[in-house]
Design a protein around this motif. Sequence first.
Motif, mmCIF file in Angstrom:
data_model
loop_
_atom_site.group_PDB
_atom_site.id
_atom_site.type_symbol
_atom_site.label_atom_id
_atom_site.label_comp_id
_atom_site.label_asym_id
_atom_site.label_seq_id
_atom_site.Cartn_x
_atom_site.Cartn_y
_atom_site.Cartn_z
ATOM 1 N N LEU A 144 44.076 47.314 41.604
ATOM 2 C CA LEU A 144 45.413 47.890 41.709
ATOM 3 C C LEU A 144 46.363 47.308 40.665
ATOM 4 N N GLY A 145 46.384 45.995 40.516
ATOM 5 C CA GLY A 145 47.285 45.366 39.554
ATOM 6 C C GLY A 145 46.987 45.787 38.132
ATOM 7 N N THR A 146 45.720 45.940 37.826
ATOM 8 C CA THR A 146 45.312 46.383 36.490
ATOM 9 C C THR A 146 45.807 47.799 36.227
ATOM 10 N N ILE A 147 45.690 48.658 37.225
ATOM 11 C CA ILE A 147 46.136 50.046 37.093
ATOM 12 C C ILE A 147 47.656 50.113 36.903
ATOM 13 N N LEU A 148 48.387 49.360 37.705
ATOM 14 C CA LEU A 148 49.847 49.376 37.593
ATOM 15 C C LEU A 148 50.299 48.783 36.258
ATOM 16 N N SER A 149 49.584 47.785 35.753
ATOM 17 C CA SER A 149 49.898 47.227 34.432
ATOM 18 C C SER A 149 49.719 48.276 33.350
ATOM 19 N N ILE B 181 52.024 39.434 34.236
ATOM 20 C CA ILE B 181 52.198 38.608 35.446
ATOM 21 C C ILE B 181 52.146 39.475 36.697
ATOM 22 N N VAL B 182 52.850 40.601 36.653
ATOM 23 C CA VAL B 182 52.858 41.519 37.795
ATOM 24 C C VAL B 182 51.454 42.039 38.078
ATOM 25 N N GLY B 183 50.716 42.364 37.030
ATOM 26 C CA GLY B 183 49.355 42.870 37.206
ATOM 27 C C GLY B 183 48.459 41.892 37.935
ATOM 28 N N GLU C 140 31.199 54.740 37.021
ATOM 29 C CA GLU C 140 31.961 53.834 37.874
ATOM 30 C C GLU C 140 31.684 52.379 37.525
ATOM 31 N N SER C 141 30.434 52.062 37.202
ATOM 32 C CA SER C 141 30.061 50.683 36.858
ATOM 33 C C SER C 141 30.809 50.194 35.623
ATOM 34 N N TRP C 142 31.057 51.099 34.666
ATOM 35 C CA TRP C 142 31.761 50.721 33.436
ATOM 36 C C TRP C 142 33.218 50.391 33.742
ATOM 37 N N ILE C 143 33.857 51.217 34.568
ATOM 38 C CA ILE C 143 35.243 50.960 34.960
ATOM 39 C C ILE C 143 35.358 49.631 35.689
ATOM 40 N N GLN C 144 34.429 49.382 36.597
ATOM 41 C CA GLN C 144 34.470 48.139 37.374
ATOM 42 C C GLN C 144 34.241 46.926 36.485
ATOM 43 N N THR C 145 33.410 47.081 35.462
ATOM 44 C CA THR C 145 33.140 45.971 34.544
ATOM 45 C C THR C 145 34.356 45.651 33.689
ATOM 46 N N VAL C 146 34.988 46.693 33.165
ATOM 47 C CA VAL C 146 36.100 46.503 32.240
ATOM 48 C C VAL C 146 37.411 46.203 32.962
ATOM 49 N N LEU C 147 37.688 46.932 34.048
ATOM 50 C CA LEU C 147 38.976 46.813 34.727
ATOM 51 C C LEU C 147 38.863 46.310 36.159
ATOM 52 N N SER D 179 37.392 43.479 39.287
ATOM 53 C CA SER D 179 37.679 42.081 39.624
ATOM 54 C C SER D 179 36.821 41.090 38.857
ATOM 55 N N ASN D 180 35.684 41.552 38.315
ATOM 56 C CA ASN D 180 34.800 40.633 37.607
ATOM 57 C C ASN D 180 35.304 40.294 36.207
ATOM 58 N N ASN D 181 36.267 41.042 35.713
ATOM 59 C CA ASN D 181 36.791 40.781 34.374
ATOM 60 C C ASN D 181 38.176 40.147 34.474
ATOM 61 N N PRO D 182 38.287 38.849 34.157
ATOM 62 C CA PRO D 182 39.596 38.185 34.281
ATOM 63 C C PRO D 182 40.620 38.693 33.277
ATOM 64 N N PHE D 183 40.166 39.406 32.254
ATOM 65 C CA PHE D 183 41.085 39.918 31.238
ATOM 66 C C PHE D 183 41.382 41.408 31.422
ATOM 67 N N GLY D 184 41.049 41.950 32.604
ATOM 68 C CA GLY D 184 41.255 43.361 32.866
ATOM 69 C C GLY D 184 42.706 43.786 32.715
ATOM 70 N N VAL D 185 43.635 42.963 33.205
ATOM 71 C CA VAL D 185 45.059 43.290 33.124
ATOM 72 C C VAL D 185 45.511 43.343 31.671
ATOM 73 N N VAL D 186 45.115 42.345 30.898
ATOM 74 C CA VAL D 186 45.502 42.290 29.480
ATOM 75 C C VAL D 186 44.942 43.495 28.729
ATOM 76 N N LEU D 187 43.690 43.836 28.999
ATOM 77 C CA LEU D 187 43.069 44.994 28.354
ATOM 78 C C LEU D 187 43.804 46.280 28.720
ATOM 79 N N ALA D 188 44.187 46.404 29.984
ATOM 80 C CA ALA D 188 44.897 47.601 30.433
ATOM 81 C C ALA D 188 46.229 47.750 29.706
ATOM 82 N N VAL D 189 46.915 46.629 29.477
ATOM 83 C CA VAL D 189 48.193 46.672 28.768
ATOM 84 C C VAL D 189 47.995 47.125 27.329
#
Length: 205
Positions: free
Chosen positions: A149-154, A192-194, A103-110, A112-122
């Motif tokens: 949520l936004g990261t997941i939807l992205s 943007i949506v993410g 769980e800690s890895w998911i939270q780190t990568v995707l 709120s602490n990672n501002p690039f989570g949305v971009v990485l998810a895309v």
Amino acid sequence: MVDLGSLVLLMSIFGAKIAIVYVVVGLVIVVVGGTIIEKMHMENYVEEFIRNASSVDIELDTLTVKDRLVYAKEQVVETFKKVFPYILIGVGIGAVIHNWIPESWIQTVLGSNNPFGVVLAVFVGVPMYADIFGTIPVAEALLAKGAQLGTILSFMMAVTTLSLPSIIMLKKAVKPKLLGLFIGICTAGIIIVGYLFNVFQYLLI
């Protein structure tokens, strides 16, 4: 990216509010992107064989009730065969995320602490090839692990809209300039949506 099936499945997993907002946002991307492409007059960047294809009018026979039921059954079976493998793959990936990825890895990568989570998810979603049915089990597992949520939807939007196999197939129908514009509009819209969903997540969950 947006259809009746996705709305129903999203409602069953994430609730009506998130499902409706997802569909509305998806439609906004479609309308805005389509309008931009139309205003830029990109008709000449569609391949010749498509622009020169002649329409064919076929007179349809009147179907009886029995014919309609048989046709409906065939369509259900065909759709099930197409969708079922993706559901299995999605459930498998979701199970791996649930049981093997910390769980800690998911939270780190995707998270709120990672501002690039949305971009990485895309970018993670682009090489995958699945439809909305295959991404929902993965999304559910990511949400349970603490991803935003936004990261997941992205991620879901990227998989269904920008997957590499889909782009390769689309390249046969449109020329590189139009394809690049399509990819750029979709990518920008999804990112943007993410971030918007991440900012307003507290209102939806």
